[in-house]
Design a protein around this motif. Sequence first.
Motif, PDB file in Angstrom:
ATOM      1  N   LYS A 176      20.180  54.491 -68.386  1.00 36.68           N
ATOM      2  CA  LYS A 176      21.030  54.341 -69.571  1.00 36.68           C
ATOM      3  C   LYS A 176      20.457  53.292 -70.512  1.00 36.68           C
ATOM      4  CE  LYS A 176      25.783  53.430 -71.043  1.00 36.68           C
ATOM      5  NZ  LYS A 176      27.154  53.105 -70.589  1.00 36.68           N
ATOM      6  N   LEU A 221      21.255  60.869 -73.863  1.00 38.01           N
ATOM      7  CA  LEU A 221      22.318  60.063 -74.465  1.00 38.01           C
ATOM      8  C   LEU A 221      22.525  60.565 -75.880  1.00 38.01           C
ATOM      9  CD1 LEU A 221      24.241  57.622 -74.276  1.00 38.01           C
ATOM     10  CD2 LEU A 221      22.341  56.180 -75.063  1.00 38.01           C
ATOM     11  N   GLY A 239      25.478  60.328 -78.892  1.00 33.46           N
ATOM     12  CA  GLY A 239      26.749  59.697 -79.229  1.00 33.46           C
ATOM     13  C   GLY A 239      27.198  58.824 -78.079  1.00 33.46           C
ATOM     14  N   ASP A 240      28.416  59.047 -77.605  1.00 33.37           N
ATOM     15  CA  ASP A 240      28.922  58.311 -76.446  1.00 33.37           C
ATOM     16  C   ASP A 240      28.742  59.096 -75.148  1.00 33.37           C
ATOM     17  OD1 ASP A 240      29.765  56.210 -78.067  1.00 33.37           O
ATOM     18  OD2 ASP A 240      31.707  57.151 -78.451  1.00 33.37           O
ATOM     19  N   LYS A 241      28.162  60.281 -75.235  1.00 32.92           N
ATOM     20  CA  LYS A 241      28.035  61.141 -74.064  1.00 32.92           C
ATOM     21  C   LYS A 241      26.699  60.930 -73.376  1.00 32.92           C
ATOM     22  CE  LYS A 241      28.456  65.964 -72.567  1.00 32.92           C
ATOM     23  NZ  LYS A 241      28.583  67.371 -73.020  1.00 32.92           N
TER      24      LYS A 241
END
Length: 260
Positions: A78, A126, A128-130
Amino acid sequence: MQDIQSGPSDVALAIDRVGVKGLKAPLTVRDRARGEQHTVASVDLAVDLPAEFKGTHMSRFVEALGQWSGGLDFASCKRLLADLRERLQASSAHARFAFPYFVTRAAPVSGSVGPMHFDCLLDGELSGDKLVFTLRVEVPVMTVCPCSKAISLEGAHSQRALVRIACRSKSFFWIEELVEIAEAAGSSRVYSLLKREDEKFVTEASFANPCFVEDVVRAAAKRLAEDGRFTWFRVECESQESIHNHAAYASIQLPGPAGP
Protein backbone atom coordinates in the motif's frame (compact mmCIF):
# COMPACT_ATOMS: atom_id res chain seq x y z
CA MET A 1 15.51 21.91 -18.39
CA GLN A 2 12.36 21.60 -20.40
CA ASP A 3 9.82 19.05 -19.04
CA ILE A 4 8.47 17.51 -22.27
CA GLN A 5 6.39 14.89 -20.44
CA SER A 6 4.30 17.50 -18.64
CA GLY A 7 3.51 19.32 -21.88
CA PRO A 8 0.28 18.94 -23.84
CA SER A 9 -0.48 15.78 -25.77
CA ASP A 10 -1.04 15.81 -29.52
CA VAL A 11 -3.96 13.40 -28.96
CA ALA A 12 -6.01 14.32 -25.90
CA LEU A 13 -6.90 10.82 -24.70
CA ALA A 14 -6.44 9.55 -21.15
CA ILE A 15 -4.25 6.45 -20.73
CA ASP A 16 -5.35 3.72 -18.34
CA ARG A 17 -1.86 2.47 -17.50
CA VAL A 18 1.61 3.67 -18.38
CA GLY A 19 4.82 2.66 -16.69
CA VAL A 20 7.71 0.20 -16.69
CA LYS A 21 7.93 -3.59 -16.93
CA GLY A 22 10.51 -6.20 -16.09
CA LEU A 23 12.32 -4.50 -13.22
CA LYS A 24 14.19 -7.00 -11.03
CA ALA A 25 14.10 -6.53 -7.27
CA PRO A 26 14.88 -8.53 -4.12
CA LEU A 27 11.73 -9.55 -2.28
CA THR A 28 10.91 -10.78 1.22
CA VAL A 29 7.82 -12.97 1.53
CA ARG A 30 6.16 -14.50 4.58
CA ASP A 31 7.04 -18.18 4.94
CA ARG A 32 4.87 -20.43 7.11
CA ALA A 33 7.73 -22.77 8.06
CA ARG A 34 10.61 -20.28 8.44
CA GLY A 35 8.95 -16.94 9.13
CA GLU A 36 10.20 -15.25 5.97
CA GLN A 37 11.75 -16.14 2.62
CA HIS A 38 14.03 -14.12 0.36
CA THR A 39 13.41 -14.36 -3.37
CA VAL A 40 13.67 -12.20 -6.51
CA ALA A 41 10.74 -10.63 -8.32
CA SER A 42 10.10 -9.29 -11.79
CA VAL A 43 8.19 -6.07 -11.14
CA ASP A 44 5.80 -4.08 -13.35
CA LEU A 45 4.72 -0.60 -12.20
CA ALA A 46 2.14 1.69 -13.78
CA VAL A 47 -0.14 4.67 -13.20
CA ASP A 48 -2.92 6.33 -15.15
CA LEU A 49 -2.16 9.41 -17.25
CA PRO A 50 -4.66 12.26 -17.81
CA ALA A 51 -5.43 13.34 -21.36
CA GLU A 52 -3.68 16.70 -21.01
CA PHE A 53 -0.20 15.26 -20.33
CA LYS A 54 2.08 14.03 -23.13
CA GLY A 55 3.92 11.45 -21.04
CA THR A 56 4.79 10.14 -17.61
CA HIS A 57 8.15 10.34 -15.82
CA MET A 58 9.57 6.82 -16.15
CA SER A 59 12.53 7.39 -13.83
CA ARG A 60 10.20 7.99 -10.90
CA PHE A 61 8.97 4.39 -11.03
CA VAL A 62 12.52 3.10 -10.60
CA GLU A 63 13.17 5.61 -7.79
CA ALA A 64 10.02 4.52 -5.94
CA LEU A 65 10.93 0.83 -6.18
CA GLY A 66 14.50 1.53 -5.10
CA GLN A 67 13.31 3.27 -1.95
CA TRP A 68 10.69 0.62 -1.15
CA SER A 69 11.29 -1.79 1.74
CA GLY A 70 10.99 -4.96 -0.37
CA GLY A 71 8.64 -6.71 2.07
CA LEU A 72 5.62 -8.22 0.34
CA ASP A 73 2.72 -7.58 2.70
CA PHE A 74 -0.47 -5.51 2.60
CA ALA A 75 0.85 -2.43 4.42
CA SER A 76 4.16 -2.33 2.52
CA CYS A 77 2.51 -2.68 -0.90
CA LYS A 78 0.00 0.00 0.00
CA ARG A 79 2.87 2.38 0.80
CA LEU A 80 4.51 1.65 -2.57
CA LEU A 81 1.30 2.28 -4.48
CA ALA A 82 0.57 5.49 -2.57
CA ASP A 83 4.14 6.66 -3.22
CA LEU A 84 3.80 5.97 -6.95
CA ARG A 85 0.56 7.88 -7.11
CA GLU A 86 2.03 10.87 -5.30
CA ARG A 87 5.30 10.97 -7.28
CA LEU A 88 3.50 10.81 -10.61
CA GLN A 89 0.46 12.90 -9.64
CA ALA A 90 -1.86 10.10 -10.71
CA SER A 91 -5.27 8.97 -9.50
CA SER A 92 -4.46 5.26 -9.68
CA ALA A 93 -1.35 3.09 -9.35
CA HIS A 94 -0.66 -0.55 -10.14
CA ALA A 95 2.14 -2.93 -9.15
CA ARG A 96 2.71 -6.53 -10.22
CA PHE A 97 5.24 -8.86 -8.62
CA ALA A 98 6.08 -12.17 -10.33
CA PHE A 99 8.29 -14.39 -8.20
CA PRO A 100 9.15 -18.02 -7.38
CA TYR A 101 8.19 -19.25 -3.93
CA PHE A 102 10.08 -22.23 -2.53
CA VAL A 103 8.81 -25.03 -0.29
CA THR A 104 10.94 -27.87 1.07
CA ARG A 105 9.19 -31.10 0.17
CA ALA A 106 9.87 -34.56 1.65
CA ALA A 107 9.23 -37.64 -0.49
CA PRO A 108 6.26 -39.70 0.76
CA VAL A 109 8.10 -42.92 1.71
CA SER A 110 11.87 -42.37 1.81
CA GLY A 111 11.59 -38.89 3.29
CA SER A 112 14.22 -37.62 0.84
CA VAL A 113 14.08 -33.82 0.82
CA GLY A 114 14.14 -31.52 -2.19
CA PRO A 115 13.02 -27.97 -2.98
CA MET A 116 9.80 -27.27 -4.90
CA HIS A 117 9.15 -23.87 -6.43
CA PHE A 118 5.77 -22.37 -7.27
CA ASP A 119 5.32 -19.39 -9.58
CA CYS A 120 3.42 -16.59 -7.88
CA LEU A 121 1.92 -13.34 -9.13
CA LEU A 122 0.72 -10.51 -6.90
CA ASP A 123 -1.27 -7.63 -8.38
CA GLY A 124 -1.96 -4.53 -6.31
CA GLU A 125 -4.03 -1.57 -7.49
CA LEU A 126 -4.85 1.65 -5.66
CA SER A 127 -7.62 3.70 -7.30
CA GLY A 128 -9.18 6.51 -5.29
CA ASP A 129 -9.83 5.03 -1.86
CA LYS A 130 -10.14 1.49 -3.22
CA LEU A 131 -7.21 -0.87 -2.69
CA VAL A 132 -7.34 -4.32 -4.34
CA PHE A 133 -4.80 -7.15 -4.04
CA THR A 134 -4.96 -10.34 -6.09
CA LEU A 135 -2.58 -13.26 -5.52
CA ARG A 136 -2.13 -16.04 -8.07
CA VAL A 137 -0.22 -19.28 -7.50
CA GLU A 138 0.58 -21.87 -10.17
CA VAL A 139 0.88 -25.42 -8.82
CA PRO A 140 1.88 -28.54 -10.81
CA VAL A 141 -0.01 -31.74 -10.01
CA MET A 142 -0.34 -35.19 -11.56
CA THR A 143 -3.66 -36.32 -13.04
CA VAL A 144 -4.78 -39.78 -14.16
CA CYS A 145 -7.60 -39.93 -16.71
CA PRO A 146 -10.71 -41.68 -15.26
CA CYS A 147 -11.97 -42.58 -18.75
CA SER A 148 -8.66 -44.13 -19.78
CA LYS A 149 -8.54 -46.14 -16.56
CA ALA A 150 -12.12 -47.36 -16.96
CA ILE A 151 -11.70 -48.64 -20.54
CA SER A 152 -8.15 -50.03 -20.39
CA LEU A 153 -7.15 -53.53 -19.33
CA GLU A 154 -3.80 -52.21 -18.14
CA GLY A 155 -2.88 -48.75 -16.91
CA ALA A 156 -4.23 -45.37 -17.96
CA HIS A 157 -2.76 -42.21 -19.37
CA SER A 158 -1.43 -39.74 -16.83
CA GLN A 159 0.20 -36.34 -17.12
CA ARG A 160 1.27 -33.22 -15.34
CA ALA A 161 -1.39 -30.55 -14.97
CA LEU A 162 -1.05 -26.95 -13.85
CA VAL A 163 -3.53 -25.63 -11.31
CA ARG A 164 -3.73 -21.83 -11.10
CA ILE A 165 -5.54 -20.23 -8.19
CA ALA A 166 -6.08 -16.46 -8.18
CA CYS A 167 -7.86 -14.98 -5.19
CA ARG A 168 -8.71 -11.97 -3.08
CA SER A 169 -9.34 -12.20 0.63
CA LYS A 170 -10.58 -10.26 3.62
CA SER A 171 -7.93 -11.66 5.96
CA PHE A 172 -4.43 -13.13 5.91
CA PHE A 173 -3.64 -16.52 4.38
CA TRP A 174 -0.42 -18.38 3.57
CA ILE A 175 0.79 -19.12 0.05
CA GLU A 176 1.23 -22.69 1.27
CA GLU A 177 -2.52 -22.94 1.88
CA LEU A 178 -3.27 -22.29 -1.79
CA VAL A 179 -0.59 -24.80 -2.78
CA GLU A 180 -2.19 -27.45 -0.55
CA ILE A 181 -5.68 -26.78 -1.95
CA ALA A 182 -4.40 -27.15 -5.51
CA GLU A 183 -2.42 -30.30 -4.77
CA ALA A 184 -5.32 -31.97 -2.97
CA ALA A 185 -7.51 -31.44 -6.04
CA GLY A 186 -5.28 -33.50 -8.37
CA SER A 187 -4.58 -37.23 -8.51
CA SER A 188 -1.25 -36.65 -6.74
CA ARG A 189 1.17 -33.89 -5.84
CA VAL A 190 4.51 -33.86 -7.64
CA TYR A 191 7.99 -33.86 -6.11
CA SER A 192 11.46 -32.68 -7.02
CA LEU A 193 13.13 -35.80 -5.56
CA LEU A 194 11.77 -39.35 -5.52
CA LYS A 195 13.41 -42.73 -4.81
CA ARG A 196 12.01 -45.98 -6.25
CA GLU A 197 9.81 -46.63 -3.23
CA ASP A 198 8.44 -43.11 -3.54
CA GLU A 199 7.68 -43.54 -7.26
CA LYS A 200 5.77 -46.73 -6.46
CA PHE A 201 3.73 -44.91 -3.82
CA VAL A 202 2.96 -41.90 -6.04
CA THR A 203 1.98 -44.08 -8.99
CA GLU A 204 -0.34 -46.30 -6.98
CA ALA A 205 -1.87 -43.41 -5.04
CA SER A 206 -2.56 -41.38 -8.18
CA PHE A 207 -4.11 -44.31 -10.04
CA ALA A 208 -6.40 -44.84 -7.06
CA ASN A 209 -7.54 -41.22 -7.44
CA PRO A 210 -8.17 -40.49 -11.14
CA CYS A 211 -9.61 -37.08 -12.07
CA PHE A 212 -10.56 -34.94 -15.04
CA VAL A 213 -9.66 -31.24 -15.23
CA GLU A 214 -13.33 -30.64 -14.36
CA ASP A 215 -12.89 -32.61 -11.14
CA VAL A 216 -9.77 -30.63 -10.25
CA VAL A 217 -11.31 -27.17 -10.55
CA ARG A 218 -14.49 -28.23 -8.76
CA ALA A 219 -12.58 -29.71 -5.83
CA ALA A 220 -10.36 -26.64 -5.43
CA ALA A 221 -13.25 -24.19 -5.86
CA LYS A 222 -15.28 -26.04 -3.22
CA ARG A 223 -12.45 -25.70 -0.70
CA LEU A 224 -12.02 -21.99 -1.43
CA ALA A 225 -15.76 -21.28 -1.28
CA GLU A 226 -16.09 -23.06 2.07
CA ASP A 227 -13.08 -21.29 3.59
CA GLY A 228 -14.84 -18.00 4.30
CA ARG A 229 -11.80 -15.72 3.87
CA PHE A 230 -11.91 -15.36 0.09
CA THR A 231 -14.06 -12.64 -1.46
CA TRP A 232 -13.26 -13.60 -5.06
CA PHE A 233 -11.35 -16.41 -6.71
CA ARG A 234 -10.65 -18.09 -10.04
CA VAL A 235 -9.42 -21.67 -10.35
CA GLU A 236 -7.97 -22.97 -13.63
CA CYS A 237 -6.56 -26.36 -14.53
CA GLU A 238 -4.59 -26.99 -17.71
CA SER A 239 -3.68 -30.60 -18.35
CA GLN A 240 -0.64 -31.16 -20.57
CA GLU A 241 -2.10 -34.28 -22.13
CA SER A 242 0.27 -37.19 -22.69
CA ILE A 243 -1.67 -38.94 -25.51
CA HIS A 244 -3.21 -35.90 -27.22
CA ASN A 245 -1.63 -33.11 -29.23
CA HIS A 246 -3.51 -30.52 -27.20
CA ALA A 247 -4.14 -29.50 -23.61
CA ALA A 248 -7.37 -29.98 -21.66
CA TYR A 249 -8.64 -26.96 -19.73
CA ALA A 250 -11.31 -25.96 -17.20
CA SER A 251 -11.95 -22.92 -14.98
CA ILE A 252 -14.33 -21.73 -12.28
CA GLN A 253 -14.66 -18.12 -11.14
CA LEU A 254 -16.67 -16.97 -8.12
CA PRO A 255 -18.57 -14.89 -7.22
CA GLY A 256 -18.83 -13.67 -10.81
CA PRO A 257 -17.11 -12.18 -13.85
CA ALA A 258 -15.42 -9.28 -12.05
CA GLY A 259 -11.70 -10.02 -11.74
CA PRO A 260 -8.23 -9.16 -13.00
